[in-house]
Structures are given as structure tokens and as C-alpha cells.
Design a protein around this motif. Structure first.
Motif, short mmCIF file in Angstrom:
data_model
loop_
_atom_site.label_atom_id
_atom_site.label_comp_id
_atom_site.label_asym_id
_atom_site.label_seq_id
_atom_site.Cartn_x
_atom_site.Cartn_y
_atom_site.Cartn_z
N HIS A 183 -10.49 0.10 8.65
CA HIS A 183 -9.45 0.55 7.71
C HIS A 183 -10.03 1.46 6.63
O HIS A 183 -9.46 2.51 6.32
N LYS A 196 -4.31 -6.10 6.90
CA LYS A 196 -3.12 -5.99 7.76
C LYS A 196 -2.73 -7.40 8.17
O LYS A 196 -2.58 -7.74 9.34
N LEU A 218 -9.13 5.33 5.72
CA LEU A 218 -8.60 5.61 4.39
C LEU A 218 -9.51 6.55 3.59
O LEU A 218 -9.04 7.39 2.82
N THR A 236 -1.56 3.97 2.90
CA THR A 236 -1.57 5.41 3.11
C THR A 236 -0.47 6.09 2.31
O THR A 236 -0.67 7.18 1.76
N MET A 237 0.68 5.45 2.23
CA MET A 237 1.78 6.00 1.43
C MET A 237 1.44 5.97 -0.05
O MET A 237 1.66 6.94 -0.79
N LEU A 245 -0.95 -3.78 2.46
CA LEU A 245 -1.12 -3.59 3.88
C LEU A 245 -1.59 -2.16 4.12
O LEU A 245 -1.19 -1.24 3.42
N VAL A 246 -2.42 -1.98 5.12
CA VAL A 246 -3.10 -0.69 5.28
C VAL A 246 -2.12 0.46 5.53
O VAL A 246 -2.32 1.58 5.05
N ASP A 247 -1.02 0.20 6.25
CA ASP A 247 -0.06 1.28 6.48
C ASP A 247 0.65 1.67 5.19
O ASP A 247 0.84 2.85 4.90
N ALA A 248 0.98 0.68 4.38
CA ALA A 248 1.60 0.96 3.09
C ALA A 248 0.62 1.65 2.14
O ALA A 248 1.00 2.45 1.28
N THR A 304 -0.92 8.65 -1.14
CA THR A 304 -0.31 9.97 -1.13
C THR A 304 0.74 10.14 -2.22
O THR A 304 0.81 11.19 -2.88
#
Length: 357
Positions: A243, A188, A247, A224-225, A219-222, A228
Motif C-alpha cells: 500500500h 484495508k 501511495l 487515494t481520494m 482505507l487505502v482506496d479512500a 488528491t
């Protein structure tokens, strides 16, 4: 004949049920493969805490340091604070034993349906490497002015160059050993401009020694997308303690259930025993009902056998697991079925004994 001495720590909740199932399977496997295995049982956990005020005795690590491996169930109880149970047992073993590489494979096993549409199996086959000795779970911090309006609490994330470099190097080596030779480094670093930027820099430095491994960073938020929406683009993943913890739970859910997910807490240099555990936790809502899914424990046991050099045994156990998961009548409730822990365990043992591969 080789003989392995295993420290069994069932811990809390369904940990006691699934470790018992895992021991049965390992004993059948040892008999089938021709090696010896014995288990020393340790009753450490929340019940021990309630009786003694500590999660394990002061000399607990001394009691298990010479075992070949540690087989761990779960930790946590509704009536004991989570930070007491985690720091009193699991982390009290992982950190002093320098089990810095937490390895969590994830794939869709035969007969199990991923909640992701258009994912039939091959599209989701990952290994997540979690830095397991420092980072957000370093344990550094404190609280002052407790109970007052000006109370302050801090948890300091500690990242060292040595700690980051060794786990990233481990991840590159693991990625190199897999068919796709692909690694994704998760940080991140846009927001955490010191430690996470160092992660990115060290990853680039280590990558120079692995020209045969294709790597990228997210980046960790990206991430997750991407997990999925584009699971087929991922293979080996490395991230920080926090993280990767998050995850890997997402990964297990995307593969069908937290109940099937394994973990290896590795000391790669083998100066200390490594610890193997399913990731599902103590699950007190189903404790004692006989419906806990032992598949994650069997997969974990397979990882333990491979770590101990028994590749044939590890493969035989996974073939048995896959044969059982392929049968919907042997799915436990977390997978939408009605099978019991006993039924799944018996089926896996039968598959071990009947496998002539």
C-alpha cells in the motif's frame, strides 16, 4: 575529523547517472562541512546478472555490512524479468539487513508546480512510512501445475505482530517529531479481515503510548481520494509494504515528479547499514540521454547525512536543492524544462560551495 565509508551501488539505467551526480555533491558537501567521505563502488545489477547469472555475488552482503550507509541507484532492465532484478538485489539487501522502516518524504519544492489545483506548497508536506520487511513482499508463495489449465500461483502476505508493532511505533515517533504531530494509519481492514484488522488493533494499542500524537485511520482506496482532494489534512502516514509503495508514487506525482522523490530504507536499531535510494527506478527510456533528474538523489543524500548525524550537512544540501529547483531554467524534462543532469549537478554543487549559512 569524522569519516564516512559509503557503499555505492548504482545498479541499472539512470541509477548510474544519478548516483554519480550524488557522489559529486556529497564530496563537495564533505569538503564544505569538514568531514571525510569515501565510496566503495559495486557494479551489481542487471549487467552483472547477464555476465554471472546473479544480481550480486553470494558474499555481497558481507562486503557491505560494515559500511556506514549504502547509496543505491535503481534496479531493473527491459531484458531481465522484474522479479529477478528486485529479489536479486534490492530486496536481497533490505530484508536480511532488516531495513524495516522505509521513509519517503514528499513536499512541493520551491519552483515546482503540483498538478493539484490550489496547492502552492504548504498544503502538501508528508512523510510516508512503509513497512519494508514483510507484508505483501514477504516472498512466501509458489506455483504448481505450471502451464496446465489448473495451474495455481500464490503470494502469501505475512504480517507479524512484532513487524507491525515496530513500524507503527516508528511512525508514531516520527509523527511526534514533526510540528503537526499527526499520523494516519492506512489499511484495508474492511476486506482483509485478519491481518489488516490486526494492523488496526495494534495501531490503537501503540497509540496509547503517544497521547500527544493525533491519529486517524483510512482505507487505502479512500486514502487515494484524500491525498488528491484534501492533501492539507495529512502529515505522517504509515501503511503496509504494498500500500505504501503505491501511495508514495502517487505522492511523488502530486508533488510534481517521481524524479524528485527520495527514500531511506532504515534499520533504526543500526545493527546493519541503512540504504538510501531515489524512488524513480531505472528509467531506461531516458538512460544515456543526460537528462535524468538528480534532485531525488540529492534529497536522498541529505537524508543519508541526517541519518549519519550530520544535520548541518543535510540542511546545507537541501538548501542547495531548493535554490536550484526554484530556478525554472534548471528544471529537467520531467519537470517541463530542458536542463541536463550535468547542469543541475553543477548548480547544486555551486550552491553548496556558496552557502554561508
Amino acid at each position: 575529523m569524522k569519516h564516512f565509508r559509503i557503499a555505492a551501488i548504482p545498479g541499472d539505467g539512470i541509477g548510474k547517472e544519478v548516483i554519480a551526480a550524488g557522489i559529486e555533491a556529497l564530496e563537495a558537501l564533505a569538503k564544505r562541512e569538514g568531514f571525510g567521505v569515501s565510496f566503495d563502488h559495486f557494479d551489481w545489477g542487471s549487467d552483472y546478472y547477464k555476465a554471472n547469472g546473479v544480481m550480486m555475488p553470494e558474499n555481497g552482503r558481507e562486503q557491505i555490512k560494515d559500511h556506514d550507509a549504502i547509496f543505491f541507484g535503481a534496479v531493473g532492465a527491459p531484458d531481465v524479468p522484474d522479479h529477478v532484478t528486485l529479489w536479486g538485489l534490492r530486496l536481497a539487501i533490505c530484508q536480511p539487513f532488516d531495513q524495516y522502516a522505509n521513509v519517503r518524504p514528499t513536499r512541493v519544492l520551491p519552483g515546482i508546480t503540483s498538478p493539484l489545483r490550489n496547492v502552492s506548497g504548504p498544503e502538501l508536506d508528508w512523510v510516508i512510512v512503509r513497512e519494508n520487511s514483510e507484508g505483501e513482499y514477504a516472498g512466501v508463495g509458489g506455483r504448481v501445475h505450471r502451464g496446465l489449465p489448473e495451474e495455481v500461483a500464490t503470494d502469501v502476505s505475512i504480517m507479524t505482530r512484532a513487524g507491525v508493532a515496530r513500524v507503527i511505533r516508528f511512525a508514531f515517533e516520527l509523527a511526534r517529531s514533526r510540528p503537526r504531530k499527526k499520523l494516519t494509519v492506512v489499511t484495508k481492514s474492511n476486506a482483509q479481515r485478519h491481518a489488516m484488522v490486526m494492523w488496526d488493533e495494534i495501531a490503537a494499542e501503540v497509540a496509547a503510548g503517544f497521547p500527544d500524537v493525533e491519529w486517524d485511520k483510512m482505507l487505502v482506496d479512500a486514502m487515494t481520494m484524500r491525498m488528491t482532494m484534501r492533501p492539507e489534512t495529512l502529515d505522517t502516514i504509515v501503511a503496509t509494504n504494498l500500500h505504501a509503495d503505491i501511495l508514495s508514487d502517487l505522492a511523488a506525482a502530486l508533488a510534481g515528479s517521481l524524479g524528485i522523490a527520495p527514500t531511506a530504507n532504515l534499520n533504526p536499531e543500526r545493527r546493519f547499514p541503512s540504504m538510501f535510494e531515489p524512488i524513480h527506478g531505472s528509467a531506461f527510456d531516458i538512460t544515456g540521454k543526460g537528462i535524468a533528474n538528480p534532485v531525488g538523489t540529492f534529497w536522498t543524500a541529505s537524508m543519508m547525512m541526517e541519518h549519519l548525524g550530520e544535520k548541518s550537512a543535510a540542511d546545507r544540501l537541501m538548501r542547495a536543492v531548493e535554490r536550484v529547483t526554484a530556478d525554472p531554467s534548471l528544471h529537467t524534462p520531467d519537470l517541463g524544462g530542458t536542463a541536463t543532469t550535468r547542469e543541475v549537478t553543477d548548480a547544486v554543487i555551486a550552491a553548496i560551495e556558496g552557502d554561508n549559512s
